[in-house]
Structures are given as structure tokens and as C-alpha cells.
Design a protein around this motif. Structure first.
Motif, PDB file in Angstrom:
ATOM      1  N   ARG A 107       2.185   2.882  -3.313  1.00  0.00           N
ATOM      2  CA  ARG A 107       1.363   3.778  -4.135  1.00  0.00           C
ATOM      3  C   ARG A 107       1.837   5.224  -4.069  1.00  0.00           C
ATOM      4  O   ARG A 107       1.579   6.006  -4.987  1.00  0.00           O
ATOM      5  CB  ARG A 107      -0.104   3.710  -3.692  1.00  0.00           C
ATOM      6  CG  ARG A 107      -0.780   2.368  -3.885  1.00  0.00           C
ATOM      7  CD  ARG A 107      -2.288   2.526  -3.797  1.00  0.00           C
ATOM      8  NE  ARG A 107      -2.693   3.162  -2.552  1.00  0.00           N
ATOM      9  CZ  ARG A 107      -3.122   2.519  -1.470  1.00  0.00           C
ATOM     10  NH1 ARG A 107      -3.177   1.189  -1.474  1.00  0.00           N
ATOM     11  NH2 ARG A 107      -3.489   3.178  -0.382  1.00  0.00           N
ATOM     12  N   SER A 108       2.531   5.579  -2.989  1.00  0.00           N
ATOM     13  CA  SER A 108       3.020   6.949  -2.836  1.00  0.00           C
ATOM     14  C   SER A 108       4.190   7.236  -3.761  1.00  0.00           C
ATOM     15  O   SER A 108       4.575   8.395  -3.936  1.00  0.00           O
ATOM     16  CB  SER A 108       3.447   7.187  -1.384  1.00  0.00           C
ATOM     17  OG  SER A 108       4.616   6.423  -1.085  1.00  0.00           O
ATOM     18  N   ALA A 156       0.837  -1.205   0.000  1.00  0.00           N
ATOM     19  CA  ALA A 156       0.000   0.000   0.000  1.00  0.00           C
ATOM     20  C   ALA A 156       0.871   1.254   0.000  1.00  0.00           C
ATOM     21  O   ALA A 156       0.569   2.233  -0.689  1.00  0.00           O
ATOM     22  CB  ALA A 156      -0.938  -0.010   1.205  1.00  0.00           C
TER      23      ALA A 156
END
Length: 267
Positions: free
Chosen positions: A64-65, A61
């Protein structure tokens, strides 16, 4: 890591459990990983570490940055699951979180989502998190409150209700108990080298599919409390869960985590 009789402290146990963990626990822990990420602003210029990453709920997760993410776990089976995602900005390496083979102050943000709480030496795990975080960087820890979560919590409640005379020797790991208390959690982070911890309680329902009770090992098999029960006692647990669910296809199990965010102290 030292030899131990606790199978949860043996990498091979998690290697064997990796596929089941990815299918059952990963989707649930991902919700808390998202909560942890919502409290931190990551950018492509940042380096992020995920300690005791499991199958990568947080690491994948965080990718995604655009940040460069390193996911570590002492289980090669877990690490292989993360690597299989094939994300260019995620590296996965086998590593003991109690002795990280990483330079001091080398990450902008260091996370552990339900990982350090299982370490035999959880204090050393927190110290290692702080050591590899740059001054001013962030340490983020997710811990379970009370008696754990999901099927572990449900089993604990049912076991106590149905079999109150059991000696209860199968306790949560010391770190899970200590860091499940907000005051202890805050103090432990400060002792490790962080400062000004902000701690929030977050609750999500684990959705137990009643049809899965046909294969109870897939639900409860990772719990020492389950393994310690006789076949007859296990059957009684399954029957009690069915009674609790009634006509519902899904039994929700409210599970609460503490999410702590703290800044690395200057050296």
C-alpha cells in the motif's frame, strides 16, 4: 534445506497447509503485520523484503505504501497465494530464508513476521536479513512471546492442565523460545549485524469460533501437540474448549507478540 523429521521444516507441509493457513492464520497475523508497519515509514522509492512471508500478510500490506516488495518463502504453495493477489509492486519468489539468493545491501527494509523464529538455523536467518539490508536500513522482526499464540497457545495451556504427565516433547522451535524473550531478541539482532533494537509487546485476541470445533483439525491440525494426542485426548481438548467458551460463540485468546525494529550497522 536439510532433511528433517519435523514437518514444519518441510516445504511440502506448508504447501499442503497454505489454503488453511490463509483462511485461519493470515487474518490474525495481519494485525501484527500492521503493527510492524506502523513502526516504519515506507515510501514508493524503497525496496522491501518479506522473509518467510507465508501467504503475504506483511508483503501485501506493505504494498500500500507504493514500495517495491519482494516476498520470499520456501513453500511454493505459500508463494502462489501471494502471487495470486496480482499486485504490480509485489513479487513473490520461492527462497530459503537461511540462504537468500539476493545481493548484499539490496533492501531498505527487511521484515520477518513469525517466520525466522521457525527456522532450523534462526541465527543464520537473522544474519541473512542483515546481509541484504543496506547500512542504515531497517530490520523488523515479529516473534511470539511465552508459549506461542492463538490455538497453539490455547492447546498448550489445555494440554498441560488435562494431561500433566505427558512428557512434553513437542516443544516450540528453538528460535521461537529464544526470540520470545526481549533480552535474547535484542542480543540476537545485534549479533546478526543490527544495532539499537527497539522492542514493543503487542497483544491481540485470536477469535476462536466455537462452531469450528466441529472440525477441530482446522483449528489444531498444524500443531505437533495436537498430532501427538490420542483420539480420546483430542476429544477431551475439544470438550474443554467448549466448557471455556460457555454460551459464547467466540472464545477470545489473548496472544502477545514482540515487535523489534533495528537499524543495520555500517559495514
Amino acid at each position: 534445506m536439510p532433511v528433517t523429521e519435523n514437518k514444519h521444516e518441510i516445504p511440502g507441509h506448508w504447501d499442503d497447509a497454505a489454503a488453511t493457513y490463509e483462511a485461519t492464520a493470515h487474518p490474525f497475523t495481519s494485525r501484527f503485520a500492521e503493527d510492524a508497519l506502523a513502526r516504519v515509514t515506507l515510501t514508493p522509492a524503497m525496496r522491501v523484503l518479506d522473509v518467510a512471508a507465508g501467504t503475504g500478510a506483511l508483503a501485501l500490506a506493505a504494498a500500500r505504501s507504493g514500495a517495491q516488495v519482494l516476498a520470499t518463502d520456501f513453500s511454493a504453495g505459500m508463494v502462489a497465494r501471494i502471487a495470486a493477489a496480482g499486485l504490480a509492486n509485489v513479487e513473490a519468489r520461492v527462497m530459503d530464508g537461511q540462504a537468500l539468493d539476493l545481493p548484499d545491501a539490496s533492501f531498505d527494509a527487511v521484515f520477518s513476521v513469525f517466520g525466522v523464529i521457525l527456522f532450523p538455523d534462526w541465527r543464520k536467518g537473522l544474519v541473512e536479513m542483515a546481509r541484504v539490508t543496506r547500512p542504515g536500513g531497517l530490520g523488523v522482526l515479529a516473534t511470539w512471546q511465552s508459549e506461542g499464540a492463538a490455538t497453539f497457545l490455547l492447546l498448550s495451556q489445555i494440554r498441560r492442565r488435562l494431561f500433566p504427565k505427558l512428557d512434553g516433547k513437542n516443544k516450540l522451535p528453538e528460535g521461537a523460545v529464544a526470540l520470545g524473550d526481549p533480552e535474547w531478541l535484542a542480543a540476537a539482532l545485534v549479533d546478526a549485524g543490527f544495532r539499537d533494537p527497539a522492542i514493543d509487546a503487542v497483544t491481540h485476541d485470536f477469535e476462536l469460533r466455537v462452531e469450528a470445533l466441529d472440525r477441530p483439525e482446522t483449528l489444531f491440525g498444524m500443531s505437533q501437540d495436537w498430532v501427538a494426542l490420542s483420539a480420546a485426548q483430542q476429544a477431551a481438548v475439544v470438550e474443554e474448549v467448549r466448557r471455556m467458551a460457555g454460551d459464547r460463540a467466540i472464545l477470545p485468546i489473548p496472544s502477545t507478540a514482540l515487535i523489534a525494529v533495528a537499524e543495520r550497522q555500517a559495514r
